[in-house]
Design a protein around this motif. Structure first.
Motif, PDB file in Angstrom:
ATOM      1  N   PRO A 266       0.827  -1.215   0.000  1.00  0.00           N
ATOM      2  CA  PRO A 266       0.000   0.000   0.000  1.00  0.00           C
ATOM      3  C   PRO A 266       0.857   1.258   0.000  1.00  0.00           C
ATOM      4  CG  PRO A 266       0.008  -1.044   2.168  1.00  0.00           C
ATOM      5  CD  PRO A 266       0.675  -1.993   1.235  1.00  0.00           C
TER       6      PRO A 266
ATOM      7  N   ALA B 201      -6.739   3.192  -1.609  1.00  0.00           N
ATOM      8  CA  ALA B 201      -7.554   3.114  -0.406  1.00  0.00           C
ATOM      9  C   ALA B 201      -9.034   2.911  -0.720  1.00  0.00           C
ATOM     10  CB  ALA B 201      -7.365   4.380   0.435  1.00  0.00           C
TER      11      ALA B 201
ATOM     12  N   ALA C 147      -9.529  -0.667  -1.510  1.00  0.00           N
ATOM     13  CA  ALA C 147      -9.454  -1.480  -0.288  1.00  0.00           C
ATOM     14  C   ALA C 147     -10.702  -1.290   0.570  1.00  0.00           C
ATOM     15  CB  ALA C 147      -8.199  -1.103   0.499  1.00  0.00           C
ATOM     16  N   ASP C 148     -11.240  -0.070   0.620  1.00  0.00           N
ATOM     17  CA  ASP C 148     -12.484   0.181   1.360  1.00  0.00           C
ATOM     18  C   ASP C 148     -13.619  -0.666   0.793  1.00  0.00           C
ATOM     19  OD1 ASP C 148     -11.098   2.103   2.792  1.00  0.00           O
ATOM     20  OD2 ASP C 148     -12.012   3.811   1.745  1.00  0.00           O
TER      21      ASP C 148
ATOM     22  N   GLU D 145     -11.426   1.947  10.105  1.00  0.00           N
ATOM     23  CA  GLU D 145     -10.446   1.178   9.344  1.00  0.00           C
ATOM     24  C   GLU D 145      -9.967   1.963   8.116  1.00  0.00           C
ATOM     25  OE1 GLU D 145     -10.916  -3.488  10.332  1.00  0.00           O
ATOM     26  OE2 GLU D 145     -11.827  -2.816   8.462  1.00  0.00           O
ATOM     27  N   SER D 146     -10.860   2.740   7.516  1.00  0.00           N
ATOM     28  CA  SER D 146     -10.468   3.534   6.353  1.00  0.00           C
ATOM     29  C   SER D 146      -9.429   4.589   6.730  1.00  0.00           C
ATOM     30  CB  SER D 146     -11.698   4.204   5.738  1.00  0.00           C
ATOM     31  OG  SER D 146     -12.558   3.245   5.156  1.00  0.00           O
TER      32      SER D 146
ATOM     33  N   ARG E 228      -6.188   2.823   7.306  1.00  0.00           N
ATOM     34  CA  ARG E 228      -5.669   2.381   6.008  1.00  0.00           C
ATOM     35  C   ARG E 228      -4.918   3.510   5.295  1.00  0.00           C
ATOM     36  NH1 ARG E 228     -10.398   0.346   4.366  1.00  0.00           N
ATOM     37  NH2 ARG E 228      -9.871  -1.698   5.215  1.00  0.00           N
TER      38      ARG E 228
END
Length: 292
Positions: free
Chosen positions: A5, A25, A28-29, A115-116, A119
């Protein structure tokens, strides 16, 4: 091919650096949200504990609660096999809430938002699990995190130390918005601080109910709402000159007349509509001397 990442770029990095982070991101979200399956989905990052005692504790609104609001309760809990944690209970607002049933509960939204943020390289309370129960509302378990609310922590320092803190804060917010994060409720009480507050890691974001994660830099109107909420909630002891220096770090072009005229009225008007401790003096609401 490098699949690691992207790291959070510095505040003044070229636009492409933040574009790469946002693209990765957002993907991934979306992948994380695929875990919402079935009615009243539950998502866990630890082995699921017995939920009944946690729900009963939250419903009792015990005196040790950290928050007893009209729409939510926040309670410290002890999880067997894990240790201390924080339980946030979003109270039911109606008998049947389709948002909870279909995985759109406030608790699950906050879970994904925390979590975002992590991340993207920002600090937030680590989400442990989230679930909802028919007629009982939704629940969010978070790891405990230390820190002092910004509006209190900033009174612990002054002079050069406060200037350094505000500089790091301004750079952190610039990185937040360039990373595509519109916080939408960026009150000082939603930002915990570890003094001296000179590193990104010293700032911990909490309360993610209203966060939005965009594929582009946060538009000016949304960014100004974040800045106004923060500006309005800082105590009177933070002087106008200190606020102005921080604003210049967040937006180096702010002293140019055109930039000032497009930003300052919105920022000040938005702050004035909030319950706040600070009233802008006439000097601050006027036009700065242009450096253009």
């Amino acid at each position: 091919m490098d699949t690691s990442p992207p790291c959070l770029p510095p505040a003044d990095a070229p636009p492409g650096a933040f574009a790469d982070l946002r693209l990765w991101a957002i993907a991934a979200d979306q992948k994380a949200k695929l875990q919402r399956r079935g009615p009243h989905p539950a998502i866990w990052r630890i082995p699921p504990p017995d939920l009944a005692p946690l729900e009963q504790l939250a419903a009792s609104r015990p005196p040790q609660s950290l928050k007893l609001g009209k729409v939510s309760t926040v309670v410290p809990v002890e999880l067997p096999g894990y240790g201390p944690a924080i339980l946030k209970h979003y109270l039911p607002t109606k008998k049947i809430d389709p948002r909870n049933r279909f995985g759109r509960s406030k608790a699950l939204k906050s879970f994904f938002a925390a979590e975002s943020l992590l991340r993207r390289g920002f600090q937030a309370a680590k989400p442990l699990g989230s679930w909802s129960t028919p007629a009982k509302g939704s629940f969010l378990l978070l790891a405990t995190c230390s820190g002092m609310p910004l509006h209190k922590a900033i009174l612990e320092v002054e002079g050069d130390e406060r200037a350094q803190l505000l500089q790091t804060l301004a750079q952190t917010l610039r990185r937040l918005h360039r990373a595509g994060v519109a916080y939408r409720d960026l009150k000082p009480s939603n930002l915990l601080l570890h003094l001296p507050g000179t590193r990104l890691e010293d700032f911990v974001f909490v309360d993610h109910d209203r966060n939005r994660f965009l594929a582009q830099t946060v538009p000016q109107a949304l960014a100004l709402r974040d800045l106004a909420a923060l500006h309005a909630g800082l105590p009177n002891a933070v002087r106008t000159s200190e606020r102005m220096r921080a604003l210049q770090i967040y937006c180096p072009q702010i002293r140019q007349a055109a930039c000032w005229q497009s930003c300052a009225p919105t920022l000040i008007d938005e702050a004035a509509r909030r319950h706040h401790r600070w009233v802008p003096p006439a000097l601050f609401t006027g036009s700065p001397r242009s450096k253009a």
